[in-house]
Design a protein around this motif. Structure first.
Motif, PDB file in Angstrom:
ATOM      1  N   TYR A  57       0.838  -1.204   0.000  1.00  0.00           N
ATOM      2  CA  TYR A  57       0.000   0.000   0.000  1.00  0.00           C
ATOM      3  C   TYR A  57       0.872   1.253   0.000  1.00  0.00           C
ATOM      4  O   TYR A  57       0.642   2.189  -0.767  1.00  0.00           O
ATOM      5  CB  TYR A  57      -0.901  -0.041   1.239  1.00  0.00           C
ATOM      6  CG  TYR A  57      -1.917   1.076   1.332  1.00  0.00           C
ATOM      7  CD1 TYR A  57      -2.944   1.191   0.401  1.00  0.00           C
ATOM      8  CD2 TYR A  57      -1.866   1.999   2.370  1.00  0.00           C
ATOM      9  CE1 TYR A  57      -3.884   2.203   0.494  1.00  0.00           C
ATOM     10  CE2 TYR A  57      -2.810   3.009   2.476  1.00  0.00           C
ATOM     11  CZ  TYR A  57      -3.815   3.109   1.548  1.00  0.00           C
ATOM     12  OH  TYR A  57      -4.742   4.114   1.649  1.00  0.00           O
ATOM     13  N   HIS A  61       1.696   4.285  -3.104  1.00  0.00           N
ATOM     14  CA  HIS A  61       1.684   5.739  -2.941  1.00  0.00           C
ATOM     15  C   HIS A  61       3.021   6.353  -3.350  1.00  0.00           C
ATOM     16  O   HIS A  61       3.050   7.436  -3.945  1.00  0.00           O
ATOM     17  CB  HIS A  61       1.331   6.104  -1.498  1.00  0.00           C
ATOM     18  CG  HIS A  61      -0.120   5.943  -1.192  1.00  0.00           C
ATOM     19  ND1 HIS A  61      -0.729   4.712  -1.082  1.00  0.00           N
ATOM     20  CD2 HIS A  61      -1.111   6.857  -1.011  1.00  0.00           C
ATOM     21  CE1 HIS A  61      -2.011   4.873  -0.831  1.00  0.00           C
ATOM     22  NE2 HIS A  61      -2.278   6.166  -0.785  1.00  0.00           N
ATOM     23  N   ILE A  64       3.061   6.619  -7.029  1.00  0.00           N
ATOM     24  CA  ILE A  64       2.251   7.762  -7.481  1.00  0.00           C
ATOM     25  C   ILE A  64       3.098   9.029  -7.484  1.00  0.00           C
ATOM     26  O   ILE A  64       3.054   9.834  -8.422  1.00  0.00           O
ATOM     27  CB  ILE A  64       1.008   7.948  -6.570  1.00  0.00           C
ATOM     28  CG1 ILE A  64       0.017   6.810  -6.800  1.00  0.00           C
ATOM     29  CG2 ILE A  64       0.336   9.297  -6.799  1.00  0.00           C
ATOM     30  CD1 ILE A  64      -0.474   6.665  -8.214  1.00  0.00           C
ATOM     31  N   PHE A  94      -6.275   8.184  -4.733  1.00  0.00           N
ATOM     32  CA  PHE A  94      -5.439   7.428  -3.806  1.00  0.00           C
ATOM     33  C   PHE A  94      -5.484   8.070  -2.417  1.00  0.00           C
ATOM     34  O   PHE A  94      -4.584   8.803  -2.042  1.00  0.00           O
ATOM     35  CB  PHE A  94      -3.988   7.363  -4.313  1.00  0.00           C
ATOM     36  CG  PHE A  94      -3.832   6.510  -5.536  1.00  0.00           C
ATOM     37  CD1 PHE A  94      -3.495   5.172  -5.436  1.00  0.00           C
ATOM     38  CD2 PHE A  94      -4.057   7.050  -6.805  1.00  0.00           C
ATOM     39  CE1 PHE A  94      -3.368   4.390  -6.565  1.00  0.00           C
ATOM     40  CE2 PHE A  94      -3.935   6.271  -7.937  1.00  0.00           C
ATOM     41  CZ  PHE A  94      -3.594   4.931  -7.818  1.00  0.00           C
ATOM     42  N   PHE A  97      -2.925  10.297   1.359  1.00  0.00           N
ATOM     43  CA  PHE A  97      -2.009  11.436   1.348  1.00  0.00           C
ATOM     44  C   PHE A  97      -2.548  12.553   2.247  1.00  0.00           C
ATOM     45  O   PHE A  97      -3.738  12.855   2.195  1.00  0.00           O
ATOM     46  CB  PHE A  97      -1.867  12.020  -0.066  1.00  0.00           C
ATOM     47  CG  PHE A  97      -1.044  11.191  -1.011  1.00  0.00           C
ATOM     48  CD1 PHE A  97       0.341  11.149  -0.888  1.00  0.00           C
ATOM     49  CD2 PHE A  97      -1.651  10.466  -2.022  1.00  0.00           C
ATOM     50  CE1 PHE A  97       1.107  10.399  -1.765  1.00  0.00           C
ATOM     51  CE2 PHE A  97      -0.891   9.701  -2.909  1.00  0.00           C
ATOM     52  CZ  PHE A  97       0.496   9.668  -2.775  1.00  0.00           C
ATOM     53  N   GLY A 178       5.681  14.369  -0.961  1.00  0.00           N
ATOM     54  CA  GLY A 178       4.489  13.634  -0.534  1.00  0.00           C
ATOM     55  C   GLY A 178       4.471  13.558   0.977  1.00  0.00           C
ATOM     56  O   GLY A 178       5.471  13.206   1.602  1.00  0.00           O
ATOM     57  N   PHE A 180       2.360  12.190   4.468  1.00  0.00           N
ATOM     58  CA  PHE A 180       1.369  11.247   4.997  1.00  0.00           C
ATOM     59  C   PHE A 180       1.184  11.500   6.485  1.00  0.00           C
ATOM     60  O   PHE A 180       2.146  11.473   7.240  1.00  0.00           O
ATOM     61  CB  PHE A 180       1.839   9.797   4.820  1.00  0.00           C
ATOM     62  CG  PHE A 180       2.225   9.454   3.414  1.00  0.00           C
ATOM     63  CD1 PHE A 180       1.267   9.043   2.504  1.00  0.00           C
ATOM     64  CD2 PHE A 180       3.551   9.542   2.996  1.00  0.00           C
ATOM     65  CE1 PHE A 180       1.624   8.725   1.198  1.00  0.00           C
ATOM     66  CE2 PHE A 180       3.913   9.218   1.697  1.00  0.00           C
ATOM     67  CZ  PHE A 180       2.941   8.817   0.800  1.00  0.00           C
ATOM     68  N   PHE A 185      -3.303   7.734   7.325  1.00  0.00           N
ATOM     69  CA  PHE A 185      -2.796   6.748   6.372  1.00  0.00           C
ATOM     70  C   PHE A 185      -3.158   5.339   6.817  1.00  0.00           C
ATOM     71  O   PHE A 185      -3.628   4.523   6.029  1.00  0.00           O
ATOM     72  CB  PHE A 185      -1.281   6.885   6.223  1.00  0.00           C
ATOM     73  CG  PHE A 185      -0.716   6.072   5.088  1.00  0.00           C
ATOM     74  CD1 PHE A 185      -0.865   6.505   3.776  1.00  0.00           C
ATOM     75  CD2 PHE A 185      -0.051   4.888   5.328  1.00  0.00           C
ATOM     76  CE1 PHE A 185      -0.349   5.760   2.721  1.00  0.00           C
ATOM     77  CE2 PHE A 185       0.468   4.137   4.272  1.00  0.00           C
ATOM     78  CZ  PHE A 185       0.317   4.583   2.978  1.00  0.00           C
TER      79      PHE A 185
END
Length: 200
Positions: A57, A61, A64, A94, A97, A178, A180, A185
């Motif tokens: 998972y 991300h 991405i 998704f 984030f 990015g 999280f 998350f």
């Protein structure tokens, strides 16, 4: 003689009772131990499966963010609107984030998405963050993708920040960032694997 017979007739059943009791307790403890061992083994298996799924998972991300980097470089993005056209649809597709940001070559967070929940990070210099600065300097000096340990986010709460250098023709054009938030998350992760429908 009668006493001897009495003692035998009383002691033998008592002895048999004690032997049976001890045997029953032993057998019960044995099966309890086996049951415990089964639970331990099943727990370990579930933990391994969760760890594997969680890694997949997280990696999805990360990919991405690498995709956004490719798009940024191929399309020669130069405005926050152009960046938003790439980032916003992926944020919606998704979940998990906290933010997808653009950091300029000097380390300043310039464009943040979604803006309304990440406005506290906009305009901040990564070199001023008490923990993330160390990780960001690795991305700067070595030009490699990297991520922080769990840190206090400028948006509030605990999270992880990742940095993906934008290198084109040997020139640093900035970084894809990015972010999280840890609790969110994990919440989205469990929603995904077990189909949870509520927020509790």
């Amino acid at each position: 003689m009668k006493n001897k017979i009495f003692k035998t007739s009383v002691l033998v059943p008592v002895a048999i009772f004690l032997i049976l009791s001890v045997t029953i307790v032993y057998v019960w403890k044995y099966f309890e131990y086996q049951k415990t061992q089964d639970i331990v083994l099943k727990t370990e298996l579930v933990n391994e499966q969760i760890a594997t799924h969680f890694e997949e998972y997280l990696n999805a991300h990360i990919e991405i963010l690498r995709y956004i980097r490719r798009e940024y470089l191929e399309k020669n993005v130069s405005t926050p609107e152009e960046f938003g056209e790439i980032a916003l649809p992926l944020l919606k597709s998704f979940p998990g984030f906290q933010a997808i940001n653009y950091i300029d070559p000097k380390g300043i967070i310039q464009w943040v998405y979604p803006e309304e929940t990440n406005i506290m990070a906009k305009g901040r210099d990564l070199h001023d963050h008490p923990v993330a600065a160390e990780t960001f300097s690795i991305a700067e000096k070595e030009g490699v993708d990297c991520g922080t340990p769990i840190v206090e986010l400028w948006q509030g709460g605990l999270g992880i920040a990742t940095y993906f250098p934008l290198i084109k023709d040997g020139k640093n054009e900035g970084y894809i960032n990015g972010v999280f938030r840890v609790n969110d998350f994990i919440k989205y992760y469990f929603k995904k694997i077990w189909g949870l429908k509520n927020d509790r």
